[in-house]
Structure formats: C-alpha cells, structure tokens
Enzyme design. Structure first.
Site, PDB file in Angstrom:
ATOM      1  N   ASP A 294       5.063  -0.335  -9.220  1.00 52.34           N
ATOM      2  CA  ASP A 294       4.843   0.960  -8.596  1.00 52.34           C
ATOM      3  C   ASP A 294       5.697   2.042  -9.273  1.00 52.34           C
ATOM      4  O   ASP A 294       6.819   1.773  -9.714  1.00 52.34           O
ATOM      5  CB  ASP A 294       5.210   0.858  -7.110  1.00 52.34           C
ATOM      6  CG  ASP A 294       4.671   2.007  -6.296  1.00 52.34           C
ATOM      7  OD1 ASP A 294       3.488   2.332  -6.446  1.00 52.34           O
ATOM      8  OD2 ASP A 294       5.435   2.573  -5.494  1.00 52.34           O
ATOM      9  N   GLU A 341       1.536   1.461 -12.529  1.00 53.00           N
ATOM     10  CA  GLU A 341       1.050   2.494 -11.603  1.00 53.00           C
ATOM     11  C   GLU A 341       1.502   3.842 -12.160  1.00 53.00           C
ATOM     12  O   GLU A 341       2.642   4.261 -11.976  1.00 53.00           O
ATOM     13  CB  GLU A 341       1.600   2.240 -10.199  1.00 53.00           C
ATOM     14  CG  GLU A 341       0.996   3.151  -9.130  1.00 53.00           C
ATOM     15  CD  GLU A 341       1.717   4.481  -9.015  1.00 53.00           C
ATOM     16  OE1 GLU A 341       1.166   5.514  -9.465  1.00 53.00           O
ATOM     17  OE2 GLU A 341       2.840   4.489  -8.482  1.00 53.00           O
ATOM     18  N   ASP A 394      -2.711   3.994  -0.402  1.00 53.42           N
ATOM     19  CA  ASP A 394      -2.257   5.332  -0.001  1.00 53.42           C
ATOM     20  C   ASP A 394      -3.407   6.332   0.160  1.00 53.42           C
ATOM     21  O   ASP A 394      -3.171   7.490   0.524  1.00 53.42           O
ATOM     22  CB  ASP A 394      -1.268   5.888  -1.032  1.00 53.42           C
ATOM     23  CG  ASP A 394       0.104   5.250  -0.934  1.00 53.42           C
ATOM     24  OD1 ASP A 394       0.476   4.797   0.165  1.00 53.42           O
ATOM     25  OD2 ASP A 394       0.810   5.200  -1.953  1.00 53.42           O
TER      26      ASP A 394
END
Length: 498
Positions: A294, A341, A394
């Site tokens: 991430d 990401e 998200d």
C-alpha cells in the site's frame, strides 16, 4: 499470462459467529473462484485490529487476527462446545460486523480453548515447539505487548508507565513473570491462526487459486512493532513521534489526511541493509503468494506532519529510500511478486521508481472518467504490466458509483462504453467487462461488483469514522448463474485459469 481474480476481505465472508473467518465458507469461496475460472483471491491485511477496526492499523505487522480463527474447528477438535459458542452474542445482524460484540464474546471462548488445549498437551507437542522457535523473533515481543496492554486496560503503550514504555530490561522481566499465562495465551492464538490460515491457503493453491495479500507501508503507532523497535521509527528520546504520516490537502480533503502512523528512520534502515523490511516481506511471502504494498509513493517521497498537529495542512515532503530498498530485497530474496499501489497524484520520480522496480502498478476504472482531462486510468492508456480494478476497498461499489457520478463524468463514462445513461443502475457488468477486456495482465474485481450491490456494500470511506469495515456477504450470494457468467466473461477475455 492474462489472469483475473476477486477482491473479498476475509472478514466479509458469510458464516456463524459474527465475522468471516477461516471456516467452511472460506473453502466454499475458493471453490466458487475455481468454478468461475479465476486465478486470484485478493484479501486485506490479516493483522489484529485495534481502535477503529481498520486492518491498516494493526497491533503487529507480523501477527494474525484472532477474529479469523474458526471456532467451529475448535468445537470439532474438542476444545470448545457448540453450546458455548451459540450462547455468545456476536451481534444479530449477519449483514454487518459488530466488532464490540465480537471482542467481548470471542476472547473468553478462545481462553477456554487455550486452557483445554494446554491440559491436552498441545503446548508440549513438537509442532507447537517448532512454531514458537520459528516465529520467536516477533512473537515474544508481540505476546508480551498484548499482555501488558491488557494489564493497562487496553491503553496505548505511550500511556504506560515510563519504565515499561521505554522497555527497562528489569521491568520487562517482571512483566514476563507476572503475565506469563497471558503471554502464553497470545502465543497460542497465533499458533491457531497460522495453523488454520496455512491449511486454507494450501487448499486454495491446490485448487489453482493464489492469494494476493495486502501490507500497509506503515505500521500503527500503538503496535508491538513500534514499542519493541523504536530505533526503526522517527521517535524522540521518550519514544514519542517527532512527525507522523498522512497526505496533504487535495480535492477530496481540504485539510488533508492525518493518518498518525510513525514514520521510518530510513537512514537507519539503510545502515542495516533494510533487514527489518526484508524480514517483513519474507513473512508476507509465507502468508501470501503475491504481496500488494500500500502507498507505494511513500518509498519515493513521504509526507511528514509535525506531531501534535490536528490536520495534515502543515506537513512537508521528505525523501524515501527509493530503489535502495528494493535492490536490497531483490538481492536477499530474488524476484518477489509485488504489486505496487501507485494510486493518486504521481510525480515523475514516483513513475521512474515504479519503472525501475519492474513491479506492476494499479489502474482503477472508477478513476478513469474525469471529463475535465485525459486520464492514465482510461483503459486505452494501459500497458500490460499493471493490475486493473473496477474499484478497491476504498471505493464505492460499481453499482453505487454508476448512479452517483456527476452529469459530465457520467456522460463521458457511458459514451466510453457506448451505453444509454438511462440504464446506469444496471451498467456494472459493462464496466467489469471493460476491465476484463483491457490489456492489463491481471484484473481484480471486488465481489460486490460481480454481485451488483449498491453503496450499502461499500467496505471503507476514507477519512471517515464509523460504518467502515463492517460489510458481510450473504450466504450463497454467488449463484450458479453469476458464477457461469463470470466464467464465460473470463474465458472470452483470455483470462481463464488453466
């Protein structure tokens, strides 16, 4: 080779006892993926969650979440009874997770199982001793951290007495002796977690399904990692942060996002040859087949916000480790299967870092349709070395997103797929097909999108508190009709698992 898969958090699986876990329903989901011709099951971080219930704020980057331990397996092994499990209130709304009820009900049950396992000699077995030896480099600190945290009624470690907060060795030893039973209990939970998870992962792999796991770039401040290894983080002599992580103000947030995670002392990590990061990625590669890291941008530059600030407005960009980290990882571990990401605003240096690393980045269909400008997320701009998603955890669901777009962006999106805007609520399959047809080597679709669920099935809304991480899938949500439609689309777009 072109492949595809489904994104579904373990917690969102259906089943008994309030939260998805490593139960029969997880094995059934693997069977569904195989039947639909998929190659991947992507999940969210598996670490134990704390305040706010976010899997991105865990008490340990190495430990597993005890919530995912299958209680029915403990019943079958004789360490719990069905009646004991059934009499606990885990929350009666099976469509949502009630974390407070689960916390209150699950740990007393697990302690009963622990006592019975100890009496049955489990802790004297060679398998258990090997587990303790193999995981000792993080397990000792984690189990002690959790036991001391319980002793302090769950308070964050920066609110503990100074002698234990700063890890005075004599005081650490006193706590180890006084809390030996609790420490042993937390070790047992990790043994159960690993035993059940690796059995599930083996089943997935045997059926041609690989697991894509997710690790946050940062660890939580209130974690065993920060408490036990303060030298790794930007802390002062009292182990308080000097600056914390977040992101600056943008079109989504006028004051930015204040995450509050401690920042790394990258200069120190470099002097060690990034050994902690190599340990972390090694552990992840045991848990998962592919690792999604991430916030990849933070390895190029990270946003440092002065500790104590109430917003993220006054932070500044600082240089990250760059390719030095990934060169060290490559030298130690070889070619590792990592997804970067790389969402959000990307500078030229971030793009160069991604190119130099060779890792596939991410493309998100929901980010593509900004009527004001050309977007890198439009499928005609992809290259093969990327992973395309209709949305992430998200994002809103596709069905919810389709009807919430403003008029200009919706017009652009529906012109792109050559569809009448009057049928926006039914257009989610067209956007799934758009992602599947793209040149991206890998395509991942959230389960909610295949199911055509609306905004009520959203996993997380960033920068909000409450109502996040609670969605659960219904039993048998994937009907045979949906499975066969998935399989056919996977086949015609050249992504069918062999």
């Amino acid at each position: 080779m072109r492949k595809s898969g489904v994104l579904l958090p373990v917690a969102s699986l259906p089943g008994s006892y309030g939260i998805g876990c490593f139960s029969k329903e997880a094995y059934d989901f693997v069977d569904m993926l195989k039947g639909a011709g998929q190659s991947y099951w992507q999940i969210l971080p598996l670490g134990p969650t704390g305040y706010g219930d976010s899997p991105y704020q865990s008490f340990s980057t190495f430990a597993g979440n005890p919530y995912f331990i299958d209680l029915k397996a403990l019943v079958e092994e004789g360490f719990l009874t069905g009646e004991e499990c059934e009499t606990v209130d885990f929350g009666r709304n099976e469509a949502e997770i009630d974390y407070a009820k689960i916390y209150e009900g699950r740990f007393p049950l697990l302690k009963k199982a622990y006592v019975r396992a100890m009496n049955a000699g489990v802790m004297d077995s060679e398998e258990y001793r090997n587990f303790l030896k193999r995981e000792a480099d993080w397990l000792e600190d984690y189990a002690l951290f959790m036991a001391v945290k319980d002793w302090h009624a769950g308070k964050s470690w920066d609110q503990w007495e100074e002698n234990i907060r700063l890890r005075n060795q004599a005081v650490l030893e006193c706590y180890r002796k006084a809390l030996s039973e609790e420490i042993s209990f937390y070790k047992y939970l990790q043994y159960l977690f690993q035993k059940q998870w690796f059995a599930l992962k083996a089943y997935a792999n045997q059926n041609g399904i690989q697991i894509i796991g997710d690790i946050p770039i940062y660890v939580a401040f209130d974690s065993a990692d920060t408490w036990a290894n303060p030298e790794l983080f930007a802390l002062d002599e009292k182990n308080h942060p000097t600056a914390v992580a977040g992101c600056p103000p943008d079109g989504f947030s006028a004051t930015g996002q204040l995450w509050g995670n401690p920042l790394y002392r990258w200069d120190y990590h470099k002097t060690t040859g990034f050994v902690w990061w190599i340990r972390r990625i090694t552990a992840c590669l045991r848990l998962y087949d592919v690792v999604r890291i991430d916030h990849f941008r933070g390895f190029d530059e990270y946003y440092a916000i002065p500790y104590g600030d109430k917003t993220a407005e006054h932070g500044r960009w600082m240089p990250g480790p760059g390719m030095a980290l990934f060169d060290a990882v490559h030298e130690s571990l070889g070619d590792v299967p990592i997804i970067a990401e790389d969402l959000g605003f990307l500078t030229d240096t971030v793009k160069q870092l991604l190119k130099d690393s060779g890792f596939p980045g991410m493309k998100v269909i929901q980010f593509a349709f900004d009527s004001r400008e050309e977007s890198d997320y439009l499928p005609h701009n992809y290259d093969k070395n990327c992973v395309v998603y209709t949305g992430t955890h998200d994002n809103d669901t596709l069905a919810g997103w389709c009807v919430s777009l403003n008029e200009e962006d919706q017009s652009m999106a529906f012109d792109y797929i050559n569809r009448d805007r009057a049928s926006a609520k039914d257009a989610y399959w067209d956007f799934i097909c758009l992602a599947m047809r793209s040149v991206a080597d890998t395509c991942i679709i959230p389960a909610q999108d295949f199911l055509g669920l609306g905004s009520e099935a959203r996993i997380n809304t960033p920068s909000t508190l409450g109502g996040n991480w609670i969605w659960r899938m219904e039993e048998e949500a994937f009907t045979e009709e949906i499975i066969q439609k998935m399989r056919r689309m996977t086949q015609v777009t050249g992504r069918l698992a062999l």
